[in-house]
Every structure is written in C-alpha cells, then in structure tokens.
Motif scaffolding. Structure first.
Motif, PDB file in Angstrom:
ATOM      1  N   ILE A 141       0.870  -1.181   0.000  1.00 51.65           N
ATOM      2  CA  ILE A 141       0.000   0.000   0.000  1.00 51.65           C
ATOM      3  C   ILE A 141       0.906   1.229   0.000  1.00 51.65           C
ATOM      4  N   VAL A 142       0.613   2.197  -0.845  1.00 52.15           N
ATOM      5  CA  VAL A 142       1.349   3.469  -0.798  1.00 52.15           C
ATOM      6  C   VAL A 142       0.351   4.626  -0.806  1.00 52.15           C
ATOM      7  N   GLY A 143       0.724   5.689  -0.082  1.00 55.14           N
ATOM      8  CA  GLY A 143      -0.114   6.883  -0.079  1.00 55.14           C
ATOM      9  C   GLY A 143      -1.386   6.762   0.745  1.00 55.14           C
ATOM     10  N   HIS A 144      -1.398   5.820   1.709  1.00 50.93           N
ATOM     11  CA  HIS A 144      -2.561   5.757   2.605  1.00 50.93           C
ATOM     12  C   HIS A 144      -2.728   7.115   3.282  1.00 50.93           C
ATOM     13  N   SER A 145      -3.965   7.504   3.537  1.00 52.09           N
ATOM     14  CA  SER A 145      -4.197   8.852   4.092  1.00 52.09           C
ATOM     15  C   SER A 145      -3.519   9.034   5.443  1.00 52.09           C
ATOM     16  N   GLU A 146      -3.321   7.921   6.186  1.00 49.87           N
ATOM     17  CA  GLU A 146      -2.618   8.063   7.478  1.00 49.87           C
ATOM     18  C   GLU A 146      -1.140   8.389   7.253  1.00 49.87           C
ATOM     19  N   ARG A 147      -0.575   7.896   6.169  1.00 52.01           N
ATOM     20  CA  ARG A 147       0.809   8.263   5.819  1.00 52.01           C
ATOM     21  C   ARG A 147       0.844   9.718   5.341  1.00 52.01           C
ATOM     22  N   ARG A 148      -0.131  10.093   4.539  1.00 44.95           N
ATOM     23  CA  ARG A 148      -0.160  11.475   4.037  1.00 44.95           C
ATOM     24  C   ARG A 148      -0.351  12.442   5.211  1.00 44.95           C
ATOM     25  N   GLN A 149      -1.219  12.069   6.163  1.00 45.90           N
ATOM     26  CA  GLN A 149      -1.566  12.967   7.274  1.00 45.90           C
ATOM     27  C   GLN A 149      -0.480  13.022   8.341  1.00 45.90           C
ATOM     28  N   TYR A 150       0.004  11.859   8.782  1.00 46.22           N
ATOM     29  CA  TYR A 150       0.932  11.835   9.932  1.00 46.22           C
ATOM     30  C   TYR A 150       2.395  11.885   9.523  1.00 46.22           C
ATOM     31  N   HIS A 151       2.682  11.633   8.261  1.00 45.94           N
ATOM     32  CA  HIS A 151       4.075  11.621   7.814  1.00 45.94           C
ATOM     33  C   HIS A 151       4.323  12.608   6.680  1.00 45.94           C
ATOM     34  N   GLY A 152       3.336  13.436   6.414  1.00 45.63           N
ATOM     35  CA  GLY A 152       3.501  14.503   5.429  1.00 45.63           C
ATOM     36  C   GLY A 152       3.812  14.021   4.029  1.00 45.63           C
ATOM     37  N   GLU A 153       3.303  12.859   3.664  1.00 46.14           N
ATOM     38  CA  GLU A 153       3.631  12.329   2.331  1.00 46.14           C
ATOM     39  C   GLU A 153       2.885  13.100   1.238  1.00 46.14           C
ATOM     40  N   THR A 154       3.623  13.500   0.245  1.00 45.68           N
ATOM     41  CA  THR A 154       3.057  14.255  -0.880  1.00 45.68           C
ATOM     42  C   THR A 154       2.762  13.295  -2.033  1.00 45.68           C
ATOM     43  N   ASP A 155       2.017  13.814  -3.014  1.00 43.86           N
ATOM     44  CA  ASP A 155       1.741  13.000  -4.200  1.00 43.86           C
ATOM     45  C   ASP A 155       3.050  12.553  -4.867  1.00 43.86           C
ATOM     46  N   GLY A 156       4.014  13.458  -4.923  1.00 43.89           N
ATOM     47  CA  GLY A 156       5.289  13.130  -5.576  1.00 43.89           C
ATOM     48  C   GLY A 156       6.003  11.989  -4.870  1.00 43.89           C
ATOM     49  N   LEU A 157       5.986  12.023  -3.537  1.00 43.15           N
ATOM     50  CA  LEU A 157       6.634  10.947  -2.784  1.00 43.15           C
ATOM     51  C   LEU A 157       5.878   9.632  -3.000  1.00 43.15           C
ATOM     52  N   VAL A 158       4.564   9.720  -2.994  1.00 45.33           N
ATOM     53  CA  VAL A 158       3.759   8.511  -3.204  1.00 45.33           C
ATOM     54  C   VAL A 158       4.078   7.900  -4.574  1.00 45.33           C
ATOM     55  N   ALA A 159       4.206   8.759  -5.578  1.00 47.06           N
ATOM     56  CA  ALA A 159       4.545   8.260  -6.916  1.00 47.06           C
ATOM     57  C   ALA A 159       5.908   7.561  -6.901  1.00 47.06           C
ATOM     58  N   SER A 160       6.860   8.123  -6.162  1.00 50.71           N
ATOM     59  CA  SER A 160       8.195   7.487  -6.136  1.00 50.71           C
ATOM     60  C   SER A 160       8.133   6.155  -5.389  1.00 50.71           C
ATOM     61  N   LYS A 161       7.233   6.046  -4.418  1.00 50.42           N
ATOM     62  CA  LYS A 161       7.070   4.768  -3.717  1.00 50.42           C
ATOM     63  C   LYS A 161       6.393   3.738  -4.633  1.00 50.42           C
ATOM     64  N   ALA A 162       5.450   4.202  -5.441  1.00 44.75           N
ATOM     65  CA  ALA A 162       4.803   3.277  -6.391  1.00 44.75           C
ATOM     66  C   ALA A 162       5.839   2.754  -7.390  1.00 44.75           C
ATOM     67  N   ARG A 163       6.712   3.670  -7.849  1.00 45.00           N
ATOM     68  CA  ARG A 163       7.773   3.230  -8.779  1.00 45.00           C
ATOM     69  C   ARG A 163       8.695   2.217  -8.094  1.00 45.00           C
ATOM     70  N   ALA A 164       8.961   2.446  -6.801  1.00 48.36           N
ATOM     71  CA  ALA A 164       9.812   1.507  -6.050  1.00 48.36           C
ATOM     72  C   ALA A 164       9.139   0.141  -5.956  1.00 48.36           C
ATOM     73  N   ALA A 165       7.849   0.156  -5.728  1.00 50.28           N
ATOM     74  CA  ALA A 165       7.103  -1.115  -5.651  1.00 50.28           C
ATOM     75  C   ALA A 165       7.262  -1.882  -6.958  1.00 50.28           C
ATOM     76  N   TRP A 166       7.072  -1.187  -8.077  1.00 52.25           N
ATOM     77  CA  TRP A 166       7.186  -1.849  -9.391  1.00 52.25           C
ATOM     78  C   TRP A 166       8.605  -2.362  -9.611  1.00 52.25           C
ATOM     79  N   ARG A 167       9.585  -1.548  -9.213  1.00 53.20           N
ATOM     80  CA  ARG A 167      10.993  -1.938  -9.381  1.00 53.20           C
ATOM     81  C   ARG A 167      11.262  -3.270  -8.679  1.00 53.20           C
ATOM     82  N   ALA A 168      10.610  -3.455  -7.517  1.00 55.07           N
ATOM     83  CA  ALA A 168      10.832  -4.669  -6.726  1.00 55.07           C
ATOM     84  C   ALA A 168       9.924  -5.815  -7.164  1.00 55.07           C
ATOM     85  N   GLY A 169       9.026  -5.538  -8.105  1.00 51.38           N
ATOM     86  CA  GLY A 169       8.106  -6.593  -8.548  1.00 51.38           C
ATOM     87  C   GLY A 169       6.879  -6.724  -7.668  1.00 51.38           C
TER      88      GLY A 169
END
Ligand code: PEP
Length: 249
Positions: free
Chosen positions: A90-118
C-alpha cells in the motif's frame, strides 16, 4: 479482472494474531473465494504471516521507502518486503499522508519503487470531509491520482484505492451513488491517461467496509474490490466480506 479484497492491519497485531491468518486460510480452503485476497500485516509479522498463509493468501506491506537501500533508519524498502514474501504494498494511505507529510510526488516514487521490486502498488487517494462538503471531492481525488500514479501503470502492477478520509475507521460510508460517481471519475482519468490499460485497472473502495455493507459496495459499478482496515483483523469478519465479492465484476 477478479475483484481484490485487501486487508490493512495497520499497527495492530502481535504473534498471536497469526491465528487469524490460519483461520482465514482454513475458511478459504473450505470455500474458495470469488476474489483475490491480500493481507497487509505489520512488517514485524510479514515473514511469519507468509509462512502461516502457506501460499493460500497473498501478503503485502503497508508502506515502503522509495530507495532500494541506504541510510534511512526505520524505513523498509520495497525489495525488503519482496524478500520477506510480499507481493504488494500500500502506498499513499491517508494516514501516511496525514501523519508523515507524504506528498503526491513521494507517493509516486514509492509506487515506482514497488514496481521496481516486482510488487503490486495499491495507490490510495481520498478527500477529507471538508473537501467533500465544499464540493471538491472529485477535483481533489483527480489531482491526487494525477500526482501519485507514475507513468508505467499496468492493470497488473497497480490497484487504485479510493478511500474517503472521513470514512476511514468512522463507521460512515459514502452512498453507493457517491462511490459510483468517484469511481467513474477515477476510471475516466485512468482511461484518458493509460487507454485500455486504465480501463482494466482495479479501483478499490476503502473506508468502513464491513460484512453488513460489503455486498452493496462490491456491486457498485467500477468497484474492483475493497481495502479493509478494522474489519480485516478478525478472520470471521474478513472472510464474510470476501464472500461478498462480486464474481461478475
Ligand atoms: C483503511 O485504513 O484503509 C481502512 C479502510 O480502514 P477501515 O476499514 O477501518 O475504515
């Protein structure tokens, strides 16, 4: 694609919670599910949950770092989740966005990381109550989607989860009409950007899904499954939700 019913255990569960994985495994063996099933336990339980599931239930992480490795104390990479037996994150859950200040850009980089790892990325978007009340829900979620979903999406490497923040853990849910409207909006955005691939990508609904409302929600047009928090912690409840999946979706 089959609907996906994914459980997000959040920061819940010690070793004894593995009994719920074993119980769910027994339930699914007796009654093959009409959907793909995924559980995202805390990272501390992941390896043991994979062993307890014995291949019968897919396991996922709840977040990952964008980098493969490095000096990032406390973080976990997508490759580490994969190594521990996860098939999704899971990436970009609202609890991550709210409590950890995750931005759309960071979420996108995490999604790319997920794909990179399969791993399949479950990319979450959702509006707050104020944003819905002021009539901006579609616009907000559309913007989150545009910023959080990287180029390279496929129907296999991603599921989008629409999770209205005000519905998470509150017992409140949007009406079926509101869910349908938002899912149609997300679908339109995905198709505009990714064409046929966007048409096939699963769009999950999340927020206070429980056995009593799952059947109605899972029959709404363009609902490709559910992301379930509290009600995924007990096998009996989660199993009852899974049984409500729509095989004709
Ligand atoms: C969630 O946090 O992803 C969620 C949907 O929680 P709940 O089902 O408890 O509302």
């Amino acid at each position: 694609m089959r609907q996906l019913i994914a459980g997000n255990w959040k920061m819940h569960g010690l070793g004894d919670a593995l009994g719920e994985i074993e119980a769910l495994k027994r339930m699914l063996a007796g009654n093959p599910p009409p959907a793909d099933v995924l559980v995202c336990p805390p990272a501390t339980l992941l390896t043991r949950a994979v062993a307890a599931a014995g291949g019968a239930i897919a396991m996922g992480g709840q977040d990952c770092h964008s980098e493969q490795k490095g000096a990032f104390t406390g973080d976990i990479s997508a490759e580490m989740l994969k190594d521990a037996g996860a098939s999704a994150v899971i990436v970009g859950h609202s609890e991550r966005r709210q409590y950890h200040g995750e931005t759309d850009g960071l979420v996108a980089s995490k999604a790319r990381a997920a794909w990179r790892a399969g791993l399949m990325a479950i990319i979450c978007v959702g509006e707050t109550e104020d944003q819905r009340d002021s009539g901006h829900a579609l616009h907000i979620c559309g913007n989150q989607l545009a910023g959080s979903v990287p180029d390279g999406l496929t129907a296999e490497n991603t599921a989008v989860a629409y999770e209205p923040v005000w519905a998470i853990g509150t017992g409140r849910t949007p009406t079926s009409r509101e869910i349908e409207e938002m899912h149609a909006h997300v679908r339109q955005s995905l198709v505009r950007r990714f064409g046929e691939i966007g048409r096939r990508t699963r769009i999950l609904y999340g927020g206070s899904v429980k056995p009593s409302n799952a059947a109605e929600i899972l029959r709404v047009a363009d609902v490709g499954g559910a992301l379930v928090g509290g009600a995924s912690l007990k096998a009996a409840e989660f199993g009852a939700i899974i049984a409500c999946a729509n095989p004709d979706a």
